[in-house]
Write a protein that holds these residues in place. Structure first.
Motif, PDB file in Angstrom:
ATOM      1  N   PHE A   1      24.063  19.694  63.108  1.00 15.13           N
ATOM      2  CA  PHE A   1      24.901  20.876  63.319  1.00 15.13           C
ATOM      3  C   PHE A   1      24.034  22.128  63.309  1.00 15.13           C
ATOM      4  N   MET A   2      23.125  22.216  62.356  1.00 17.70           N
ATOM      5  CA  MET A   2      22.258  23.387  62.256  1.00 17.70           C
ATOM      6  C   MET A   2      21.354  23.512  63.482  1.00 17.70           C
ATOM      7  N   ALA A   3      20.799  22.400  63.927  1.00 18.57           N
ATOM      8  CA  ALA A   3      19.935  22.431  65.104  1.00 18.57           C
ATOM      9  C   ALA A   3      20.704  22.878  66.343  1.00 18.57           C
ATOM     10  N   ALA A   4      21.932  22.379  66.490  1.00 22.02           N
ATOM     11  CA  ALA A   4      22.747  22.784  67.637  1.00 22.02           C
ATOM     12  C   ALA A   4      23.049  24.273  67.587  1.00 22.02           C
ATOM     13  N   HIS A   5      23.341  24.782  66.389  1.00 18.04           N
ATOM     14  CA  HIS A   5      23.647  26.207  66.257  1.00 18.04           C
ATOM     15  C   HIS A   5      22.425  27.059  66.587  1.00 18.04           C
ATOM     16  N   LEU A   6      21.259  26.586  66.213  1.00 16.85           N
ATOM     17  CA  LEU A   6      20.019  27.330  66.490  1.00 16.85           C
ATOM     18  C   LEU A   6      19.508  27.100  67.904  1.00 16.85           C
ATOM     19  N   GLY A   7      20.044  26.087  68.577  1.00 17.17           N
ATOM     20  CA  GLY A   7      19.610  25.799  69.941  1.00 17.17           C
ATOM     21  C   GLY A   7      18.215  25.214  70.010  1.00 17.17           C
ATOM     22  N   ILE A   8      17.848  24.392  69.026  1.00 17.04           N
ATOM     23  CA  ILE A   8      16.521  23.779  69.000  1.00 17.04           C
ATOM     24  C   ILE A   8      16.675  22.270  68.834  1.00 17.04           C
ATOM     25  N   PRO A   9      15.649  21.500  69.209  1.00 14.61           N
ATOM     26  CA  PRO A   9      15.718  20.046  69.033  1.00 14.61           C
ATOM     27  C   PRO A   9      15.875  19.653  67.563  1.00 14.61           C
ATOM     28  N   VAL A  10      16.652  18.621  67.328  1.00 14.60           N
ATOM     29  CA  VAL A  10      16.863  18.144  65.962  1.00 14.60           C
ATOM     30  C   VAL A  10      15.536  17.764  65.313  1.00 14.60           C
ATOM     31  N   ALA A  11      14.661  17.119  66.078  1.00  8.47           N
ATOM     32  CA  ALA A  11      13.372  16.699  65.514  1.00  8.47           C
ATOM     33  C   ALA A  11      12.540  17.890  65.070  1.00  8.47           C
ATOM     34  N   ASP A  12      12.598  18.987  65.827  1.00 10.02           N
ATOM     35  CA  ASP A  12      11.826  20.175  65.447  1.00 10.02           C
ATOM     36  C   ASP A  12      12.342  20.769  64.144  1.00 10.02           C
ATOM     37  N   LEU A  13      13.671  20.887  64.032  1.00  9.14           N
ATOM     38  CA  LEU A  13      14.232  21.432  62.794  1.00  9.14           C
ATOM     39  C   LEU A  13      13.954  20.488  61.631  1.00  9.14           C
ATOM     40  N   SER A  14      14.076  19.197  61.857  1.00  7.08           N
ATOM     41  CA  SER A  14      13.818  18.230  60.789  1.00  7.08           C
ATOM     42  C   SER A  14      12.391  18.343  60.278  1.00  7.08           C
ATOM     43  N   ALA A  15      11.441  18.452  61.190  1.00  6.82           N
ATOM     44  CA  ALA A  15      10.046  18.563  60.780  1.00  6.82           C
ATOM     45  C   ALA A  15       9.810  19.833  59.970  1.00  6.82           C
ATOM     46  N   GLN A  16      10.455  20.933  60.379  1.00  9.29           N
ATOM     47  CA  GLN A  16      10.295  22.185  59.646  1.00  9.29           C
ATOM     48  C   GLN A  16      10.922  22.088  58.258  1.00  9.29           C
ATOM     49  N   ILE A  17      12.113  21.524  58.169  1.00  6.65           N
ATOM     50  CA  ILE A  17      12.784  21.377  56.876  1.00  6.65           C
ATOM     51  C   ILE A  17      11.952  20.499  55.944  1.00  6.65           C
ATOM     52  N   ALA A  18      11.400  19.407  56.476  1.00  3.70           N
ATOM     53  CA  ALA A  18      10.588  18.516  55.653  1.00  3.70           C
ATOM     54  C   ALA A  18       9.356  19.244  55.127  1.00  3.70           C
ATOM     55  N   ALA A  19       8.711  20.014  55.993  1.00  2.00           N
ATOM     56  CA  ALA A  19       7.531  20.768  55.559  1.00  2.00           C
ATOM     57  C   ALA A  19       7.905  21.811  54.523  1.00  2.00           C
ATOM     58  N   ASN A  20       9.017  22.494  54.725  1.00  2.13           N
ATOM     59  CA  ASN A  20       9.469  23.498  53.760  1.00  2.13           C
ATOM     60  C   ASN A  20       9.755  22.865  52.406  1.00  2.13           C
ATOM     61  N   THR A  21      10.404  21.710  52.420  1.00  2.00           N
ATOM     62  CA  THR A  21      10.752  21.037  51.172  1.00  2.00           C
ATOM     63  C   THR A  21       9.510  20.667  50.384  1.00  2.00           C
ATOM     64  N   ARG A  22       8.520  20.129  51.077  1.00  2.00           N
ATOM     65  CA  ARG A  22       7.273  19.772  50.388  1.00  2.00           C
ATOM     66  C   ARG A  22       6.539  21.012  49.890  1.00  2.00           C
ATOM     67  N   GLU A  23       6.663  22.116  50.617  1.00  2.00           N
ATOM     68  CA  GLU A  23       6.037  23.365  50.176  1.00  2.00           C
ATOM     69  C   GLU A  23       6.658  23.845  48.867  1.00  2.00           C
ATOM     70  N   VAL A  24       7.964  23.673  48.734  1.00  2.00           N
ATOM     71  CA  VAL A  24       8.671  24.137  47.535  1.00  2.00           C
ATOM     72  C   VAL A  24       8.450  23.199  46.349  1.00  2.00           C
ATOM     73  N   TYR A  25       8.570  21.882  46.592  1.00  2.00           N
ATOM     74  CA  TYR A  25       8.618  20.924  45.468  1.00  2.00           C
ATOM     75  C   TYR A  25       7.391  20.042  45.339  1.00  2.00           C
ATOM     76  N   GLY A  26       6.500  20.056  46.332  1.00  2.00           N
ATOM     77  CA  GLY A  26       5.353  19.174  46.294  1.00  2.00           C
ATOM     78  C   GLY A  26       5.685  17.794  46.816  1.00  2.00           C
ATOM     79  N   ALA A  27       4.732  16.877  46.692  1.00  2.00           N
ATOM     80  CA  ALA A  27       4.904  15.524  47.197  1.00  2.00           C
ATOM     81  C   ALA A  27       5.881  14.737  46.316  1.00  2.00           C
ATOM     82  N   PHE A  28       6.641  13.875  46.943  1.00  2.00           N
ATOM     83  CA  PHE A  28       7.603  13.065  46.203  1.00  2.00           C
ATOM     84  C   PHE A  28       6.926  11.863  45.543  1.00  2.00           C
ATOM     85  N   ALA A  29       5.951  11.291  46.197  1.00  2.00           N
ATOM     86  CA  ALA A  29       5.281  10.100  45.648  1.00  2.00           C
ATOM     87  C   ALA A  29       3.776  10.247  45.742  1.00  2.00           C
TER      88      ALA A  29
END
Length: 294
Positions: free
Chosen positions: A266-294
């Motif tokens: 839904f967010m990707a559609a609203h922003l008009g960008i590919p889902v994969a691009d938004l997913s990659a950005q969100i994943a990078a942001n999450t790791r930037e905030v919390y660090g590696a999970f494993a």
């Protein structure tokens, strides 16, 4: 107080005529993301899911991990246990602003904050959260305890060098004021962002992260969609706040991390960008905030 944290669960109240069945899983994301705020200790639905079931369902649709948020001493201990139990879980520990007045009235707020301090030293704890201010559920008599707790939690996030997840309900200006006065932690997240575009610009300019939940899909949530549109891509996170805020078309049913792909698409559609691009950005942001999970 629960001696075995794994045994601690809470039940979500079954108010109204909710559909208590879990929705079918959405299509798997091509690029995995993370649910950066959920409450998996709260069981919901006709057939509640265990932690292992939650994580298996999430991984099957491209959710690589979750940040388990807390609201009191017991749920904070459970979050640490969950993060020790499975590498797909990181913990956030805190006293929720709506719980702070009850602890204060019982003369136990300082004791509770001391427990959070102790738990925050654990290597699997990557955030203090959720903390902040809530002017919707707490009356004037409880506000001093909220402020005292919020200020203490800010100090803990900075002491332990971890992120902070903010609960902000009907208190936007005061939250900004406290952060300015106390000095915000380096990685500050507005969990379940509830403001508008102007607030989003202000938060992003201050270096804060904005986490969007399933309610961005609700018909009456144009303010959230406007906020998303002006948020820099490197400040965007996604969450469920499970078991609450289930995205459309499943609003009202039990929520879980495996439903994150609905919100991301839904967010990707609203922003008009590919889902994969938004997913990659969100994943990078999450790791930037919390660090590696494993």
């Amino acid at each position: 107080m629960t001696e075995d944290p794994s045994a601690y669960v809470r039940e979500r109240s079954a108010s109204g005529r909710r559909d208590l069945t879990y929705p079918d899983p959405p299509e798997r994301l091509d690029v995995a993301v993370y649910d950066n705020h959920c409450h998996l200790e709260i069981v919901d639905g006709d057939d509640p899911l265990s932690l292992d079931e939650q994580l298996a369902r999430a991984e099957a649709v491209g959710i690589a991990g979750v940040v388990q948020a807390s609201g009191d001493v017991e749920s904070s201990r459970w979050a640490v246990w969950a993060a020790e139990h499975d590498p797909r879980v990181l913990a956030a520990v805190a006293i929720h602003p709506n719980e702070a007045p009850a602890y204060a009235e019982a003369g136990r707020l300082d004791e509770a904050i001391a427990v959070i301090d102790e738990l925050a030293a654990h290597p699997r704890v990557r955030a203090i959260g959720e903390t902040g201010l809530d002017f919707f559920r707490t009356d004037a008599e409880g506000l001093p305890a909220q402020y005292r707790s919020f200020e203490a939690h800010i100090a803990l996030a900075k002491k332990h060098g971890v992120a902070m997840q903010i609960h902000d309900r009907d208190a936007h200006d005061e939250v900004f004021s406290v952060l300015d006065r106390e000095g915000a932690p380096d990685r500050t997240v507005f969990h379940c962002f509830s403001g508008d575009a102007d607030m989003a610009r202000t938060a992003a300019d201050l270096g804060y992260y904005l986490s969007f939940a399933g309610n961005i899909t609700f018909k009456n949530a144009q303010n959230l969609r406007d906020a998303l549109a002006v948020t820099p891509r490197d400040r965007i996170l996604v969450e469920t706040d499970a078991p609450f805020l289930t995205p459309v078309p499943h609003r009202g049913r039990p929520n879980a991390p495996y439903l994150v792909p609905i919100t991301v698409r839904f967010m990707a559609a609203h922003l008009g960008i590919p889902v994969a691009d938004l997913s990659a950005q969100i994943a990078a942001n999450t790791r930037e905030v919390y660090g590696a999970f494993a």
